[in-house]
Design an enzyme around this catalytic site. Structure first.
Site, short mmCIF file in Angstrom:
data_model
loop_
_atom_site.label_atom_id
_atom_site.label_comp_id
_atom_site.label_asym_id
_atom_site.label_seq_id
_atom_site.Cartn_x
_atom_site.Cartn_y
_atom_site.Cartn_z
N ARG A 1 0.96 -1.21 0.21
CA ARG A 1 0.06 0.04 -0.03
C ARG A 1 0.67 1.29 0.01
O ARG A 1 2.11 1.18 0.35
CB ARG A 1 -0.91 -0.04 1.30
CG ARG A 1 -2.01 -1.07 1.12
CD ARG A 1 -2.88 -1.05 2.31
NE ARG A 1 -2.09 -1.07 3.77
CZ ARG A 1 -1.72 -0.01 4.52
NH1 ARG A 1 -1.86 0.93 4.11
NH2 ARG A 1 -0.92 -0.38 5.51
N LYS B 1 -8.17 -2.86 1.53
CA LYS B 1 -8.31 -1.98 2.79
C LYS B 1 -9.22 -0.90 2.59
O LYS B 1 -9.40 -0.18 3.64
CB LYS B 1 -6.82 -1.75 3.08
CG LYS B 1 -5.78 -2.81 3.70
CD LYS B 1 -6.55 -3.26 5.00
CE LYS B 1 -5.55 -4.46 5.43
NZ LYS B 1 -6.28 -5.12 6.54
N HIS C 1 -9.23 -4.66 13.34
CA HIS C 1 -8.13 -5.66 12.64
C HIS C 1 -7.59 -6.89 13.29
O HIS C 1 -6.78 -6.51 13.88
CB HIS C 1 -7.15 -4.35 12.37
CG HIS C 1 -5.88 -4.94 11.30
ND1 HIS C 1 -4.81 -4.42 11.35
CD2 HIS C 1 -6.13 -5.74 10.16
CE1 HIS C 1 -4.09 -5.04 10.27
NE2 HIS C 1 -5.03 -5.96 9.60
N SER D 1 1.77 -6.48 11.48
CA SER D 1 2.81 -7.37 10.61
C SER D 1 3.76 -7.87 11.29
O SER D 1 4.80 -7.44 12.08
CB SER D 1 3.21 -6.42 9.41
OG SER D 1 3.78 -7.52 8.28
N LYS E 1 -0.18 -13.07 13.76
CA LYS E 1 -1.75 -12.95 13.85
C LYS E 1 -2.24 -14.38 12.65
O LYS E 1 -3.11 -14.95 13.29
CB LYS E 1 -2.00 -11.65 13.27
CG LYS E 1 -3.73 -11.66 13.23
CD LYS E 1 -4.13 -10.15 13.02
CE LYS E 1 -3.39 -9.30 11.78
NZ LYS E 1 -4.32 -9.62 10.56
N THR E 2 -1.92 -14.23 11.46
CA THR E 2 -2.53 -15.21 10.49
C THR E 2 -1.79 -16.54 11.02
O THR E 2 -2.79 -17.74 11.02
CB THR E 2 -2.11 -14.99 9.26
OG1 THR E 2 -2.47 -13.49 8.77
CG2 THR E 2 -2.24 -15.99 8.07
N ASP F 1 -8.44 -11.45 9.18
CA ASP F 1 -8.09 -10.23 9.03
C ASP F 1 -8.73 -9.37 9.63
O ASP F 1 -8.34 -8.17 10.21
CB ASP F 1 -7.45 -9.82 7.92
CG ASP F 1 -6.47 -8.60 7.94
OD1 ASP F 1 -5.67 -8.63 8.56
OD2 ASP F 1 -6.87 -7.68 6.91
N ARG G 1 2.63 -12.16 -1.15
CA ARG G 1 1.23 -12.55 -0.52
C ARG G 1 0.30 -13.61 -1.66
O ARG G 1 0.59 -13.91 -2.71
CB ARG G 1 0.21 -11.39 -0.84
CG ARG G 1 0.73 -10.02 0.07
CD ARG G 1 0.11 -10.47 1.51
NE ARG G 1 0.40 -9.04 2.38
CZ ARG G 1 -0.01 -8.92 3.64
NH1 ARG G 1 -0.90 -9.86 4.09
NH2 ARG G 1 0.41 -8.02 4.33
#
Length: 538
Positions: free
Chosen positions: A60, A200, A220, A238, A242-243, A257, A321
């Protein structure tokens, strides 16, 4: 290859798009892959996943994101570097430029939705000039079977090959931009092919709509649930896991997410996952690894001579990704809905080596650490970073928050006060026994064991000690799977004074960061953070 799904294409005149000869509407993924290959947008990997190159932008561009300032947003939006202002007149001119550009190109139109709970769901139309972006929209958003073809509530126009040669004229900074108009319910994306801008933008929209209109906490975070319906939330920036930590073979994944928390429970905003690929292995993350097959979209992942993805090759970007529908995960909760959480985990990769591996938070501490949103950057993650650097992203998602953070923190506090049984944990997935470069990163299996013990209730039965500077209550034992000595962060260092100095250093960074909220929060929250005006007990 079909020339266009013209007969079923919706009327796009409301978008100023006059392009009835080259509209590819609601194509199945198999045909979109064919289009992408013919358009030379990517190539097939050995697993069948399309590997696309997003061009100049592989992430981004936060400094090129704008929100329209009008009567709806003027007094509601948290204006500043994150939410830059754009006038309605400039948006209208840019809208015309994007529409004209798309009218002269073949376009892909996909109708989808966001918000698994139908009470809060919004319908979306994504118009792109590349097939791979349409695959992304199919993978990431919900795929409703009804209302297809009807004019949606929100529209995204994505024109990656459109460059604005006179940005100053429109009040933007560069030839690329993202602009959101909450009154027109439209998003413009130009000059960038990075699909995360599409994702996003919708997240930002829901972060505005849900708290204001419905008193729903938008978050988030990832979420999973047990067979008994016990939900857990995982917040983290990041690199914090988390994932990875929410993808548990023993639990169903609600989403990886973005979620909402209403009086009805937890609901996923999306219909798919968007996972990082760097360093991906079957051993470490089998659920994600096996989701990469035909229909999945790899982004900026390098393929070797045999079309095999090389997840260690970061020559294009570290931000490689993959997106895929959530039903590509073996243990997915396909409804996208769960009960209110029993446990909430704030994940931080503390490269200072100060924070305990896991701590139980009070409500005031939970609000404090939610607003802080701390993790750390280490050498190699950004140009110029040579030693650990604290990174604070309020609510663990500052870049996507149109409203002041106090709004989201207030909703979280209300939820926790209404549900006192909910436990909130601060989990350090970063370094122990010293800072980055000296200490070591805590083993993933230790973190998993701590989280599982927190969720099954056994960790709460341990004795807890209080951290002298941060005031965190941390357990002293966790069964046989986690060595008791790693739970005391200070005891792992070879030099107590060095640890205390490092802890004070990190505490000062927390206090300096939190100063901007001091006038807007209760005293109890302000005092829930670290304290450096006390004598450390030796």
């Amino acid at each position: 290859m079909k020339k266009g799904n013209i007969g079923n294409a919706p009327d796009l005149k409301y978008l100023k798009i006059d392009n009835t000869n080259s509209v590819f509407y609601q194509l199945p993924v198999s045909e979109l892959v064919e289009h992408a290959l013919v358009n030379q947008e990517g190539q097939l990997s050995d697993s069948g996943a399309l590997a696309a190159d997003t061009g100049k932008f592989t992430g981004r561009s936060p400094k090129d994101r704008f929100l329209v300032e009008d009567s709806l947003t003027k007094d509601n939006v948290w204006w500043g570097e994150i939410n830059q202002k754009m006038s309605p007149a400039n948006f209208e001119e840019l809208f015309s430029k994007v529409a004209t550009h798309l009218s002269h190109n073949a376009i892909y139109v996909r109708d989808c939705a966001a918000g698994a709970d139908p009470v809060y769901q919004i319908t979306i139309r994504v118009v792109t000039e590349t097939a791979y972006q349409s695959i992304f929209a199919n993978n990431l958003f919900l795929r409703p079977e009804s209302n297809i073809g009807l004019q949606p509530e929100w529209t995204i126009l994505a024109a990656p090959t459109l460059l604005i040669d006179t940005p100053d004229r429109y009040g933007i900074n560069n030839e690329n931009f993202v602009a959101i108009d909450f009154t027109k319910k439209m998003v413009l994306i130009a000059g960038t092919g990075y699909t995360g801008e599409i994702k996003k933008s919708i997240f930002s929209i829901l972060n505005f709509i849900l708290p204001i209109e419905h008193d729903v906490l938008s978050m988030h975070c990832s979420a999973n649930t047990s067979k008994e319906g016990k939900t857990a939330l995982f917040f983290g920036l990041s690199g914090t896991g988390k994932t990875t930590l929410s993808a548990d073979k023993n639990r169903k994944l609600i989403g990886d997410d973005e979620h909402g928390w209403s009086e009805r429970g937890i609901f996923n905003f999306e219909g798919g996952c968007y996972a990082k690929c760097v360093g991906l292995t079957e051993e470490k993350e089998p659920e994600i690894y096996h989701a990469i097959r035909f229909g999945a979209l790899l982004e900026n992942v390098v393929l070797d001579q045999f079309d095999r993805p090389d997840y260690n090759d970061i020559s294009k970007t570290e931000n490689t990704r993959v997106s895929y529908p959530i039903d590509f995960m073996e243990n997915a909760e396909l409804s996208g809905i769960g009960k209110e959480p029993e446990n909430i985990f704030f994940l931080t990769a503390d490269a200072f080596g100060v924070l305990p591996p896991i701590s139980l938070l009070t409500i005031d501490q939970a609000v404090y650490h939610f607003l802080s949103g701390y993790t750390a950057k280490v050498a190699g993650t950004e140009v110029g970073v040579k030693e650990p650097t604290a990174a604070f992203s309020t609510c663990f998602g500052q870049a996507f928050l149109p409203l002041h953070p106090a709004k989201y923190a207030g909703l979280l506090r209300s939820k926790l006060e209404q549900n006192p049984h909910i436990k909130v944990w601060l989990v350090n997935t970063g370094w122990i026994a010293g800072p980055y470069g000296i200490g070591r990163r805590i083993k993933l299996n230790y973190t998993r064991a701590l989280i599982r013990a927190a969720m099954d209730g056994s960790l709460s039965e341990s004795q807890f000690h209080k951290h002298e500077i941060f005031g965190l209550e941390y357990p002293t034992s966790c069964g046989e799977l986690v060595p008791a000595q790693i739970l005391n962060a200070r005891a792992l260092w070879s030099n107590d004074e060095a640890y205390d100095m490092q802890a004070r250093r990190l505490a000062k960074l927390f206090i300096a960061n939190f100063a901007k909220y001091e006038n807007e929060l209760p005293t109890a929250v302000r005092e829930a953070g670290p304290k450096i005006d006390i004598e450390v007990m030796l």
